[in-house]
Structures are given as C-alpha cells and as structure tokens.
Design an enzyme around this catalytic site. Structure first.
Site, PDB file in Angstrom:
ATOM      1  N   ALA A 220      -1.064  45.566  13.316  1.00  0.00           N
ATOM      2  CA  ALA A 220      -2.397  45.176  12.859  1.00  0.00           C
ATOM      3  C   ALA A 220      -3.185  44.466  13.947  1.00  0.00           C
ATOM      4  O   ALA A 220      -4.399  44.661  14.091  1.00  0.00           O
ATOM      5  CB  ALA A 220      -2.273  44.284  11.627  1.00  0.00           C
TER       6      ALA A 220
ATOM      7  N   SER B 123       1.800  50.927  14.717  1.00  0.00           N
ATOM      8  CA  SER B 123       0.410  50.489  14.487  1.00  0.00           C
ATOM      9  C   SER B 123       0.354  49.019  14.079  1.00  0.00           C
ATOM     10  O   SER B 123       0.060  48.702  12.927  1.00  0.00           O
ATOM     11  CB  SER B 123      -0.236  51.354  13.404  1.00  0.00           C
TER      12      SER B 123
ATOM     13  N   VAL C 292       5.515  38.508   4.180  1.00  0.00           N
ATOM     14  CA  VAL C 292       6.526  39.418   3.650  1.00  0.00           C
ATOM     15  C   VAL C 292       7.266  40.102   4.798  1.00  0.00           C
ATOM     16  O   VAL C 292       6.649  40.665   5.704  1.00  0.00           O
ATOM     17  CB  VAL C 292       5.880  40.478   2.739  1.00  0.00           C
TER      18      VAL C 292
ATOM     19  N   ARG D 278       7.100  41.143  12.478  1.00  0.00           N
ATOM     20  CA  ARG D 278       7.680  40.077  11.655  1.00  0.00           C
ATOM     21  C   ARG D 278       9.154  40.343  11.392  1.00  0.00           C
ATOM     22  O   ARG D 278       9.940  39.406  11.235  1.00  0.00           O
ATOM     23  CB  ARG D 278       6.913  39.950  10.343  1.00  0.00           C
TER      24      ARG D 278
ATOM     25  N   GLU E  97       9.404  43.103   5.274  1.00  0.00           N
ATOM     26  CA  GLU E  97       9.802  44.304   4.541  1.00  0.00           C
ATOM     27  C   GLU E  97      11.238  44.712   4.860  1.00  0.00           C
ATOM     28  O   GLU E  97      11.946  45.257   4.016  1.00  0.00           O
ATOM     29  CB  GLU E  97       8.845  45.460   4.871  1.00  0.00           C
TER      30      GLU E  97
ATOM     31  N   THR F 163       8.464  48.340  16.746  1.00  0.00           N
ATOM     32  CA  THR F 163       8.904  47.286  15.835  1.00  0.00           C
ATOM     33  C   THR F 163      10.110  46.529  16.379  1.00  0.00           C
ATOM     34  O   THR F 163      10.283  45.349  16.078  1.00  0.00           O
ATOM     35  CB  THR F 163       9.245  47.883  14.457  1.00  0.00           C
TER      36      THR F 163
ATOM     37  N   ASP G 108       7.647  54.390  15.747  1.00  0.00           N
ATOM     38  CA  ASP G 108       7.564  53.142  14.984  1.00  0.00           C
ATOM     39  C   ASP G 108       8.765  52.248  15.269  1.00  0.00           C
ATOM     40  O   ASP G 108       8.655  51.020  15.296  1.00  0.00           O
ATOM     41  CB  ASP G 108       7.474  53.462  13.487  1.00  0.00           C
TER      42      ASP G 108
ATOM     43  N   LYS H  28      13.061  52.004   9.676  1.00  0.00           N
ATOM     44  CA  LYS H  28      13.004  51.382  11.007  1.00  0.00           C
ATOM     45  C   LYS H  28      12.907  49.866  10.888  1.00  0.00           C
ATOM     46  O   LYS H  28      13.302  49.139  11.813  1.00  0.00           O
ATOM     47  CB  LYS H  28      11.847  51.958  11.828  1.00  0.00           C
TER      48      LYS H  28
END
Length: 335
Positions: free
Chosen positions: A137, A135, A276, A252, A278, A245, A241, A188
């Site tokens: 943004a 998902s 950030v 990111r 993660e 990603t 996910d 992930k």
C-alpha cells in the site's frame, strides 16, 4: 471514467482509492466505523497506516453502503475475517451492473473457502474478480510502479477491471486461473511470517533464500491439489508476491515474524504490529486444510507449531533442516 467505491479505509483501500482518483475515476471510500469516516474527512490522511500521504478533497468518505447502488466498480479491501459479513451487507445495496473486486488475501476459517467463492455465495448474481500480486500500500499510494494480476470465473469482468484499473503506474494482467491466484496470494503470507522468524532468529541469506524457494514449492503443492495451475505460482500472485512480502519491512507478516523470532510472545507480537496480520490466521487455516487433504507442507507445519503450540523457533529450524532425504524436483514444481 468509472464510479468506484472502496470498502475499507485501511492502508490498501486508501492507496487504491488514491490511485483510482489520480487517473480520473470518481471515488467513494466506505468504513463501517463512523468515527473513522469523520476523522478521515477532517484530517484527509490515514495517519496510522499511510502517514504523510494526503487524500484529495474529491475522495468522498461514507459510513453507508448506499453509494454502492450507483457504483460501477466495488473494491472490497477489508480484512479477511470481514469478507463474508461485508459481502452479506453489500448485497442489499449493490447496483445491477456493478463488478466486485476483492483484494483481501486469505482463506475463510472453518470452511477453507477462497474469497471469490465466499462472495459468490453471498452475492450470486454479480461477477466478482480477485486482484493479487506484489503491491504494498505504501508504494501504491505514492504512485510507484506496481504490477498485479486479476482473475475471475467471468473473463469479461476481469478484462473490464483491467481496463478500469490499468494506468502508467499500475500494470494489470489477466489470469484465468482463479484458484491459483487466490491461493498464491493467501499462502505467501505464511512463508513471509516464517521468513520473518528466520530473520528474528538471526539466520542468514542462504537460509532466507532456501525458505522462500521451498516455500513456493509447498504453496504450489497445495495449490495444484486444490485445482490451481502450477505455472500460476511462478507468476505475480506466487513468486512475485512471495518475494516482496518476505523481504520488505512494509510487510506486517514479516515484521510479526521477526518479533516472534526474537522471542516476543505471539499475542504481544500481534499487538506490537498494531494491525491485522493475515499470515497468523492463514497459517492455521492452511495447516488444517493441508492435513485434511493429505498435502505435505513442512514450513507451514513448523510455523503453525511455533505460532499455536509454543514451539521454539530454533527447534523449528532444526526440525526443518533434519527432515528425511528428498528429491528437489517434484511433479507439482513450478516450471
């Protein structure tokens, strides 16, 4: 229609606020930074993270948590390092019947706790739900088709969140495996950093596919050891996910990894991404947790050595490829 309060005015928080407003909910967005609230009220755009996406006047911005008292649904869209402190602040304001949804993906440093547990410790008398899945943004903000999963110890709360959030652009499934959903979404990010490093080094599609496939193997290995269900890692918060990603430039984590693979120093790469990452912090948490539990996670281990010990990415690739002979299928493998 529900009264929705989004905690966090970053890209995902704003995208969920836009989605909720688009389908009839009354939306308030909170930021702890007064200057950010003023800027968003005036500009009606999150220019850094969602450039060109206009925010309707009906969405209210605030720097106080007071509206939480009247909110049906509180979406916690803050960075992973801020989950506990935000929950601690929220507990003095939250309404009696409010449901909390956490969309942060990660594990708490030092304690190794998932965020559902963290929130329960701070706000024990309210149901909380986690939302995870592919998902970005950027796509949610534009109303592009997205599918996610929600999980909670309180099944009724999970179904209520599904009812509130599901719409023609945003499909929501319910999953009873809270541990698996949280760990899939958190871990992930590590594999996405590794995938970015592989891209930065110049490895090809074969290596990328292998990295993702073996990545989900070790995610499932730790996840099952923590009490998750192996089939969850074949779902939206696992493979779903992971794929988005590891392959998208919206990620990111992947962009950070590409820079590291190209030889940019880690701290400089973090600064260049400008938000950030993660996967960087989660790599250390997962590495320490895997060592504590005696779970083998070779990709996570090599990524940790690159990010925290200065190992050359090319040496990490060599060491992964040179590991002892193994069987591919394990008892914790995804079916």
């Amino acid at each position: 229609m529900a009264k929705v309060m989004v905690l966090g005015a970053g890209g995902f928080g704003i995208s969920l606020a836009l989605m909720c407003h688009r389908y009839g909910h009354e939306v308030t967005v909170w930021s702890h930074r007064e200057e950010e609230v003023i800027r968003l009220r005036e500009e009606r755009e999150q220019k850094k993270l969602l450039p060109g996406v206009k925010i309707p006047q009906e969405i209210v911005f605030t720097a106080t948590l007071e509206p939480a008292k009247y909110s049906d649904l509180i979406i916690m869209a803050v960075p992973s390092f801020a989950v506990r402190q935000t929950a601690h602040r929220l507990k003095e304001h939250i309404g009696t019947n409010s449901i909390i949804v956490c969309v942060a993906k990660g594990l708490e440093a030092d304690t190794f706790l998932d965020f559902s547990t963290v929130i329960s410790q701070e706000i024990p008398d309210h149901p909380n739900v986690v939302l995870s899945g592919p998902s970005h943004a950027e796509e949610v903000s534009r109303g592009e088709a997205t599918t996610v999963t929600v999980a909670s110890k309180d099944r009724a709360a999970a179904h209520q969140v599904q009812d509130w959030l599901m719409n023609p652009d945003f499909r929501v499934y319910v999953n009873d495996d809270l541990v698996g959903v949280e760990l899939g979404g958190a871990l992930k990010n590590i594999i996405a950093v590794a995938a970015g490093i592989a891209d930065g080094v110049g490895l090809g599609d074969n290596a990328k596919a292998a990295l993702m496939t073996r990545g989900i193997t070790e995610i499932a290995r730790l996840g099952v050891a923590m009490g998750g269900h192996q089939e969850t890692f074949a779902g939206l918060s696992g493979i779903g996910d992971l794929v988005v990603t590891c392959t998208s430039m919206h990620s990111r984590n992947r962009r950070f990894g590409i820079l590291v693979g190209q030889g940019v120093p880690v701290q400089q790469a973090l600064e260049q991404v400008g938000m950030v990452v993660e996967g960087y912090s989660c790599t250390k948490v997962a590495h320490d947790l895997a060592e504590k539990m005696g779970v083998e996670m070779p990709i996570t281990s090599q990524t940790y050595q690159v990010l925290y010990e200065g190992k050359s990415p090319k040496d990490a690739v060599r060491d992964l490829m040179g590991r002892p002979k193994k069987k591919e299928i394990e008892h914790t493998w995804v079916v």
